[in-house]
Design a protein around this motif. Sequence first.
Motif, PDB file in Angstrom:
ATOM      1  N   LEU A  67      33.715 -16.106  11.291  1.00  0.00           N
ATOM      2  CA  LEU A  67      32.465 -15.836  11.990  1.00  0.00           C
ATOM      3  C   LEU A  67      31.350 -15.719  10.957  1.00  0.00           C
ATOM      4  O   LEU A  67      31.440 -14.923  10.018  1.00  0.00           O
ATOM      5  CB  LEU A  67      32.571 -14.544  12.803  1.00  0.00           C
ATOM      6  CG  LEU A  67      33.704 -14.487  13.824  1.00  0.00           C
ATOM      7  CD1 LEU A  67      33.680 -13.162  14.571  1.00  0.00           C
ATOM      8  CD2 LEU A  67      33.626 -15.658  14.805  1.00  0.00           C
ATOM      9  N   ILE A  68      30.321 -16.556  11.117  1.00  0.00           N
ATOM     10  CA  ILE A  68      29.168 -16.515  10.223  1.00  0.00           C
ATOM     11  C   ILE A  68      27.940 -16.190  11.054  1.00  0.00           C
ATOM     12  O   ILE A  68      27.940 -16.335  12.274  1.00  0.00           O
ATOM     13  CB  ILE A  68      28.982 -17.837   9.445  1.00  0.00           C
ATOM     14  CG1 ILE A  68      28.666 -19.006  10.396  1.00  0.00           C
ATOM     15  CG2 ILE A  68      30.212 -18.135   8.583  1.00  0.00           C
ATOM     16  CD1 ILE A  68      28.222 -20.294   9.684  1.00  0.00           C
ATOM     17  N   GLY A  69      26.881 -15.785  10.373  1.00  0.00           N
ATOM     18  CA  GLY A  69      25.625 -15.469  11.049  1.00  0.00           C
ATOM     19  C   GLY A  69      24.890 -14.388  10.285  1.00  0.00           C
ATOM     20  O   GLY A  69      25.424 -13.785   9.349  1.00  0.00           O
ATOM     21  N   MET A  70      23.688 -14.136  10.710  1.00  0.00           N
ATOM     22  CA  MET A  70      22.841 -13.152  10.039  1.00  0.00           C
ATOM     23  C   MET A  70      23.430 -11.746  10.157  1.00  0.00           C
ATOM     24  O   MET A  70      24.214 -11.454  11.057  1.00  0.00           O
ATOM     25  CB  MET A  70      21.439 -13.149  10.664  1.00  0.00           C
ATOM     26  CG  MET A  70      20.584 -14.322  10.252  1.00  0.00           C
ATOM     27  SD  MET A  70      20.204 -14.371   8.479  1.00  0.00           S
ATOM     28  CE  MET A  70      19.128 -12.948   8.330  1.00  0.00           C
ATOM     29  N   MET A  71      23.010 -10.888   9.225  1.00  0.00           N
ATOM     30  CA  MET A  71      23.360  -9.479   9.331  1.00  0.00           C
ATOM     31  C   MET A  71      22.901  -8.990  10.705  1.00  0.00           C
ATOM     32  O   MET A  71      21.855  -9.391  11.202  1.00  0.00           O
ATOM     33  CB  MET A  71      22.662  -8.686   8.220  1.00  0.00           C
ATOM     34  CG  MET A  71      21.152  -8.813   8.224  1.00  0.00           C
ATOM     35  SD  MET A  71      20.372  -8.060   6.775  1.00  0.00           S
ATOM     36  CE  MET A  71      20.112  -9.492   5.743  1.00  0.00           C
ATOM     37  N   GLY A  72      23.743  -8.188  11.337  1.00  0.00           N
ATOM     38  CA  GLY A  72      23.394  -7.673  12.654  1.00  0.00           C
ATOM     39  C   GLY A  72      23.706  -8.615  13.805  1.00  0.00           C
ATOM     40  O   GLY A  72      23.395  -8.312  14.955  1.00  0.00           O
ATOM     41  N   SER A  73      24.327  -9.755  13.526  1.00  0.00           N
ATOM     42  CA  SER A  73      24.599 -10.714  14.606  1.00  0.00           C
ATOM     43  C   SER A  73      25.859 -10.354  15.403  1.00  0.00           C
ATOM     44  O   SER A  73      26.143 -10.994  16.411  1.00  0.00           O
ATOM     45  CB  SER A  73      24.709 -12.143  14.060  1.00  0.00           C
ATOM     46  OG  SER A  73      25.789 -12.263  13.166  1.00  0.00           O
ATOM     47  N   GLY A  74      26.611  -9.353  14.960  1.00  0.00           N
ATOM     48  CA  GLY A  74      27.769  -8.904  15.722  1.00  0.00           C
ATOM     49  C   GLY A  74      29.072  -9.539  15.287  1.00  0.00           C
ATOM     50  O   GLY A  74      30.014  -9.618  16.077  1.00  0.00           O
TER      51      GLY A  74
END
Length: 192
Positions: free
Chosen positions: A19-26
């Motif tokens: 799972l990748i994504g910005m900080m805070g993306s869950g």
Amino acid sequence: MADSTPSLRQRLSGRSLYLIGMMGSGKTSTGRPLAEQLGYGFVDADAVIEQAAGCTIPEIFERDGEAGFRALESQVLNAISQRHSLVVATGGGVVTQRANWGLLHSGIVIWLDVMRDQLLARLKADATARPLLQTPDPEAALDELLAQRKPLYAEADLTVVIDQEDPATVADGILQLLPGLLKDPRQRPEDR
């Protein structure tokens, strides 16, 4: 979804989900129920980094700078990628190091793409220290990070756009989308 999860797990043939994504993306809050439903292990890469370093991520940034943190992050990702049947919540900047992509693509990469305003609201409500947002204008810093990282996140195998959905709903959505991704002939286990 429970009835089809064993066949989905079989079709994944041990490939881990990153799972990748910005900080805070869950990534962590979504990764736990996703792993549970698949019968996979769950790994929070940031927690492993902190354990390996013997200190918190903000302390690593303070001591070694972002470059030192990214080097440790790559080492941890390499170790995690040696295992199989995991759901891995990565750090938001893992995609900024090209060498990490080979490790990420050993599994299936899923981008949790949270709407910017929702992301900002989540980060403001979260007490977690975010070293890259410790600036006089955290909103501008977030926008700059989004501009830099979105093209990198877009290299994911699967993108899940999130607005107000809770982590369990996002995990269910991923489970529903994965079978369509596995139909891609480049993703068949016998072609690996």
